[in-house]
Design a protein around this motif. Structure first.
Motif, PDB file in Angstrom:
ATOM      1  N   ALA B 234     -49.109 -32.987 -52.126  1.00  0.00           N
ATOM      2  CA  ALA B 234     -48.665 -34.126 -52.928  1.00  0.00           C
ATOM      3  C   ALA B 234     -47.278 -34.586 -52.509  1.00  0.00           C
ATOM      4  O   ALA B 234     -46.984 -35.780 -52.489  1.00  0.00           O
ATOM      5  N   GLN B 235     -46.428 -33.609 -52.151  1.00  0.00           N
ATOM      6  CA  GLN B 235     -45.055 -33.952 -51.737  1.00  0.00           C
ATOM      7  C   GLN B 235     -45.066 -35.026 -50.655  1.00  0.00           C
ATOM      8  O   GLN B 235     -44.245 -35.924 -50.649  1.00  0.00           O
ATOM      9  N   ALA B 236     -46.010 -34.931 -49.728  1.00  0.00           N
ATOM     10  CA  ALA B 236     -46.068 -35.892 -48.633  1.00  0.00           C
ATOM     11  C   ALA B 236     -47.077 -37.003 -48.901  1.00  0.00           C
ATOM     12  O   ALA B 236     -46.888 -38.139 -48.478  1.00  0.00           O
ATOM     13  N   ALA B 238     -48.661 -38.048 -52.005  1.00  0.00           N
ATOM     14  CA  ALA B 238     -48.803 -38.757 -53.280  1.00  0.00           C
ATOM     15  C   ALA B 238     -48.395 -40.220 -53.170  1.00  0.00           C
ATOM     16  O   ALA B 238     -48.923 -41.067 -53.862  1.00  0.00           O
ATOM     17  N   SER B 239     -47.452 -40.526 -52.281  1.00  0.00           N
ATOM     18  CA  SER B 239     -46.987 -41.911 -52.213  1.00  0.00           C
ATOM     19  C   SER B 239     -47.633 -42.703 -51.073  1.00  0.00           C
ATOM     20  O   SER B 239     -47.237 -43.827 -50.812  1.00  0.00           O
ATOM     21  N   THR B 241     -50.070 -45.068 -48.992  1.00  0.00           N
ATOM     22  CA  THR B 241     -51.019 -46.155 -49.195  1.00  0.00           C
ATOM     23  C   THR B 241     -52.146 -45.995 -48.178  1.00  0.00           C
ATOM     24  O   THR B 241     -52.060 -45.151 -47.282  1.00  0.00           O
ATOM     25  N   GLN B 385     -51.494 -40.415 -58.968  1.00  0.00           N
ATOM     26  CA  GLN B 385     -50.217 -39.766 -58.687  1.00  0.00           C
ATOM     27  C   GLN B 385     -49.828 -38.806 -59.798  1.00  0.00           C
ATOM     28  O   GLN B 385     -49.274 -37.742 -59.539  1.00  0.00           O
ATOM     29  N   ALA B 388     -51.914 -35.773 -59.198  1.00  0.00           N
ATOM     30  CA  ALA B 388     -51.534 -35.081 -57.969  1.00  0.00           C
ATOM     31  C   ALA B 388     -50.193 -34.368 -58.117  1.00  0.00           C
ATOM     32  O   ALA B 388     -49.994 -33.280 -57.588  1.00  0.00           O
ATOM     33  N   THR B 389     -49.267 -34.980 -58.856  1.00  0.00           N
ATOM     34  CA  THR B 389     -47.947 -34.368 -59.004  1.00  0.00           C
ATOM     35  C   THR B 389     -47.888 -33.464 -60.224  1.00  0.00           C
ATOM     36  O   THR B 389     -46.826 -32.984 -60.587  1.00  0.00           O
TER      37      THR B 389
END
Lengths: 283, 410
Positions: B234-236, B238-239, B241, B385, B388-389
Motif C-alpha cells: 500500500a505504501q507504494a 495505494a496512490s 492511478t 485507499q 488498503a491503508t
C-alpha cells in the motif's frame, strides 16, 4: 470624494464577483442549470444547511484551520529568523540570502510544487537518493504529507515575511538601539523589548496576510497530493470547494463554501484589528 | 439610511437569478457551408488525423458544397469546460463531437446532444446501452477500450508458474512472485485505479450502486487484498492511478498488470517488449472471465448543430464499418461494430483475449450525471485507499462509499 476612483475600481472588480458568489450560493445551480437543461431553483439557505450538516465539511474545516495555523507560525518563525540573520550578516551573505529568497518568492506556485514533488519522488527523487530511502513514499502518511506540502508552502511564503521585517528593522533609528545598548540591554533583550514593539504594525500586517494566504492554500495541495492525497486525507477547504464546484459541477454548493470561507477570513481580520485597537496601537 | 439603500439594492438584485442558456432554439439544418467537427486530441494524433482526412475527402466527394473543419479537443479535464461552453453558447457549438462515453449522462442531462437513431447498426446490446439515456441514444459508439491481464512470460517461465485461471490463483501467483523476486510487484494495481477494481466487484455480483452489498464487499476485498505488503505494498501502490500501473508494468517493475488493449504501444516501448502475454482477467469461478468496463468514445451530433442532416451523415460515415477498421489499424482502438471486430480477431491474435472478454459481456458505469460526481469526488478510490491503508475495514469503507453514491444520485 477622493475615494470615488478607488470605489470605481474595487466595486466592479471585487463587488460583482462577491455578489455573484453570494447569489449562486442560494440557488440549485449545477451544470444542467447552466446550460439550460433544467430550470434554476431558488433554495434559500438550502446549500448552507446541506454544507453545515456535512461531517466531511467540518473535518476538512478543522484540518484547514490547524494546517493554516501551523503554516502561519512556521512562516513567521522562519521569516523572522532569516530577517535577523540578514540584519546581522555581511553584505555578501545578505545578497546571497536575498537572492535565494527572491528566487523562491518569484517561483510560481505550480512550478515550485512540481519541483518539490520531484525532489520527494519515491523512486527518482533527490531526497530519497541522498537519504538512501529507496522507494519511500513521502505522500503516503497523512502527517508526513502535510509536512512536505507545508515545507513547500513556507518556502514559497517566507521571503515576503523576511523582506518586510528586514525593511522594518532597517527603519528603526540607530539611536534607539544605541540607547538600549548604553542602558546595558543584551542583544536578546533589545530584540524583544525594542525591536519587536517597533515592528508590531508590520508583524500584524504580515500575520493577517499569512493567515489569509495559508487559509486559502490550494495549488501546493492540489498539485503535490494529486487533489487531496490518499483517500482525500490531505484535503483543505479551497480544494474541497474546487472539487465541489467544478469537479462535481455543484456550482451552488461550491459557492456556499466560498462564502463561508470569505466570512471566516473576514472574522479573523476583524478580530485581529479589534485586538490591536484595544491595546492602543493603530495600524 | 445607508443601510436602507443597501437593503433596497440587494432586494432589487436578488430578483435576478443566475444566467441560464436558452432551452430552445439554436441549431439548424443548413445543407451547405462548413461542418464543424470536434475530435479528441490523442498523444499520437498523426495516424488518427490521416484517417479523418480520408473520411473528409470521401464526405466532400458526395457533398459538393460542404467543407469539414476539424478542431482537436484536449482529453484532459479541460475538455469539460469546452463542452460546457458549447452547450451554453450555441454560436460556439460544433456540429459533430467525439466524447468519452462516461461523460454521456452529464452531457445528455445538460441537453447538449441531439438524439441519434441507432437502429440497424451492428452493435451489441451492452454498447447501445452505454450510449443511451432514458431510452434515447445520444451518440454512435465509435470505439472501445477493454482491459485484460498482461503477464511477464519470462518471470512465469523462470518460476515455472501457470497463468492464473481464477482470482484466488491470481492472488496466490502474485504472492509467490514477490516472495521469490522481492524487487518485483506481484501485480501492479492502484488505489486510484477505478477501472482495474470494478471488474472484481462486478465479477462477485456487485455494482457501483450497491457497494455495501455482500457481493460488492467480496469484490472490494478481492481487489484490496492485492494491495498488501506481499503483493503490491500500500505504501507504494495505494496512490497509483491506472496510468501509473501501465508505467510500472512496462518498465519491468511488476510481473502482472490489468492493462487495456490501448496500452499495447506503451508496453512495447518499455523494457518488457516481447516478454509478455495477455489473457482475459479471470473471475472467481474457474475458467470464468471478470466483466470488463466498456469505456470508449462516442460520436454525437450537437443539439445546437447548424447542419443537422450533414452532421448525421458524417457520423454515419466516420462511425461506419470502413472507418472503424481504419481507426483500428491507425490507433489500435477496438471497433464497436460486431462484424468489424470479428474480422479483426481473425487477423490479429493479440486481440483475442480482449475480444473474448467483450464476448462474455461488458459492464458500464451508471448512466446518470451522478457518475461524474462520483468519479470526480473519488468515491471509489477513497474506498479502496481506506481499505488498503487500513484506515477502515471493508465493511466501513463500503458503507461510507455506498452513502456517498446514494448522495450523488440525490
Amino acid at each position: 470624494m477622493y475615494l470615488l476612483p478607488t470605489a470605481a475600481v474595487l466595486g466592479p472588480m471585487f463587488g460583482y464577483p462577491l455578489y455573484m458568489l453570494g447569489l449562486l450560493s442560494v440557488f440549485d445551480y449545477r451544470q444542467a442549470q447552466v446550460s439550460g437543461g433544467e430550470p434554476t431553483r431558488f433554495l434559500g439557505f438550502g446549500n448552507y444547511a446541506r454544507l453545515l450538516s456535512d461531517e466531511r465539511f467540518w473535518s476538512v474545516l478543522v484540518q484547514t484551520v490547524v494546517f493554516a495555523a501551523a503554516l502561519v507560525l512556521a512562516t513567521l518563525v522562519v521569516g523572522a529568523a532569516l530577517a535577523i540573520v540578514m540584519d546581522k550578516a555581511s553584505p555578501w551573505a545578505r545578497t546571497t540570502l536575498s537572492l535565494a529568497a527572491l528566487g523562491a518568492w518569484a517561483a510560481p506556485a505550480i512550478t515550485g510544487s512540481t519541483v518539490w514533488m520531484f525532489l520527494f519522488d519515491a523512486d527518482l527523487g533527490l531526497v530519497n537518493q541522498v537519504l538512501g530511502l529507496d522507494g519511500y513514499n513521502w505522500f503516503y502518511d497523512k502527517w508526513v504529507t502535510f509536512g512536505v506540502v507545508g515545507a513547500t508552502v513556507v518556502w514559497h511564503s517566507f521571503p515576503f515575511v523576511m523582506v518586510t521585517l528586514y525593511a522594518g528593522m532597517k527603519a528603526i533609528p540607530g539611536e534607539v538601539l544605541e540607547a538600549a545598548a548604553l542602558d546595558g540591554a543584551s542583544a536578546v533583550g533589545t530584540f524583544w523589548r525594542v525591536t519587536m514593539p517597533m515592528l508590531r504594525p508590520l508583524v500584524t500586517i504580515v500575520v493577517i496576510q499569512s493567515i489569509i494566504w495559508d487559509f486559502k492554500i490550494f495549488t501546493q495541495i492540489y498539485v503535490m497530493t494529486n487533489g487531496g492525497g490518499i483517500a482525500g486525507q490531505n484535503t483543505v477547504l479551497n480544494v474541497y470547494a474546487y472539487q465541489t464546484a467544478f469537479g462535481s459541477s455543484e456550482y451552488g454548493l461550491g459557492a456556499a463554501i466560498g462564502v463561508v470561507m470569505a466570512l471566516i477570513l473576514l472574522a479573523v481580520t476583524l478580530v485581529y484589528i479589534r485586538a490591536l485597537y484595544r491595546t492602543g496601537e493603530k495600524l | 439610511m445607508k443601510f436602507l439603500y443597501c437593503a433596497a439594492a440587494l432586494l432589487a438584485l436578488a430578483a435576478c437569478a443566475p444566467s441560464t442558456a436558452p432551452t430552445t432554439g439554436g441549431g439548424g439544418d443548413e445543407k451547405t457551408g462548413t461542418l464543424n467537427v470536434w475530435l479528441y486530441d490523442e498523444p499520437n494524433r498523426a495516424p488518427k488525423d490521416k484517417v479523418i482526412q480520408e473520411a473528409i475527402k470521401e464526405f466532400s466527394a458526395s457533398h459538393a458544397d460542404v467543407k469539414v473543419q476539424v478542431s482537436w479537443v484536449p482529453t484532459t479535464p479541460a475538455r469539460h469546460e469546452k463542452f460546457k461552453g458549447a452547450f451554453n453558447d450555441p454560436a460556439s457549438a460544433p456540429d459533430v463531437a467525439e466524447y468519452g462515453n462516461t461523460d454521456l449522462a452529464e452531457y445528455a442531462a445538460a441537453g447538449g446532444f441531439a438524439e441519434l437513431d441507432l437502429a440497424g447498426e451492428d452493435l451489441g446490446a451492452d454498447l447501445v446501452k452505454s450510449a443511451t439515456v432514458d431510452g434515447k441514444a445520444y451518440g454512435l459508439p465509435w470505439f472501445i477500450g477493454i482491459r485484460a491481464l498482461y503477464y511477464r512470460t519470462d518471470v512465469f517461465d523462470e518460476l515455472k508458474l501457470k497463468p492464473p485461471t481464477t482470482i484466488a490463483e491470481l492472488t496466490e501467483t502474485a504472492r509467490t512472485i514477490r516472495a521469490k523476486k522481492p524487487d518485483l510487484y506481484g501485480i501492479a494495481v492502484g488505489g486510484e485505479y477505478t477501472f482495474g477494481a470494478l471488474p472484481f466487484v462486478w465479477d462477485a455480483g456487485g455494482d457501483i450502486t450497491t457497494l455495501d452489498s455482500p457481493e460488492s464487499r467480496k469484490g472490494v476485498k478481492a481487489y484490496t487484498d492485492l494491495l498488501s505488503d506481499d503483493i503490491c505494498p500500500a505504501q507504494a501502490c495505494a496512490s497509483l492511478t491506472g496510468g501509473k500501473t501501465v508505467e510500472l508494468f512496462a518498465s519491468g517493475k511488476a510481473a502482472m498488470g490489468i492493462l487495456g488493449n490501448f496500452s499495447r504501444s506503451a508496453v512495447d516501448a518499455g523494457a518488457v517488449a516481447g516478454k509478455y502475454k495477455v489473457i482475459p482477467l479471470p473471475g472467481a469461478a474457474p475458467g470464468s472471465i471478470a466483466p470488463a468496463f466498456a469505456g470508449g468514445n462516442n460520436l454525437g451530433v450537437m443539439k445546437n448543430a447548424k447542419h443537422r442532416t450533414l452532421a448525421n451523415d458524417f457520423v454515419k460515415l466516420l462511425g461506419g464499418k470502413a472507418y472503424q477498421a481504419k481507426m483500428y489499424e491507425a490507433m489500435g482502438n477496438l471497433p464497436t461494430l460486431t462484424g468489424v471486430r470479428e474480422e479483426l480477431a481473425a487477423k490479429d491474435p493479440f486481440l483475442k483475449p480482449f475480444l473474448d472478454t467483450v464476448a462474455k459481456g461488458t459492464k458500464f458505469v451508471p448512466i446518470d450525471p451522478a457518475w461524474v460526481k462520483i468519479d470526480n469526488s473519488k468515491v471509489i478510490p477513497t474506498m479502496l485507499q481506506k481499505v488498503a491503508t487500513k484506515q477502515a475495514t471493508v465493511e466501513e469503507a463500503t458503507t461510507e462509499a455506498a452513502a456517498a453514491v446514494k448522495a450523488a444520485f440525490g
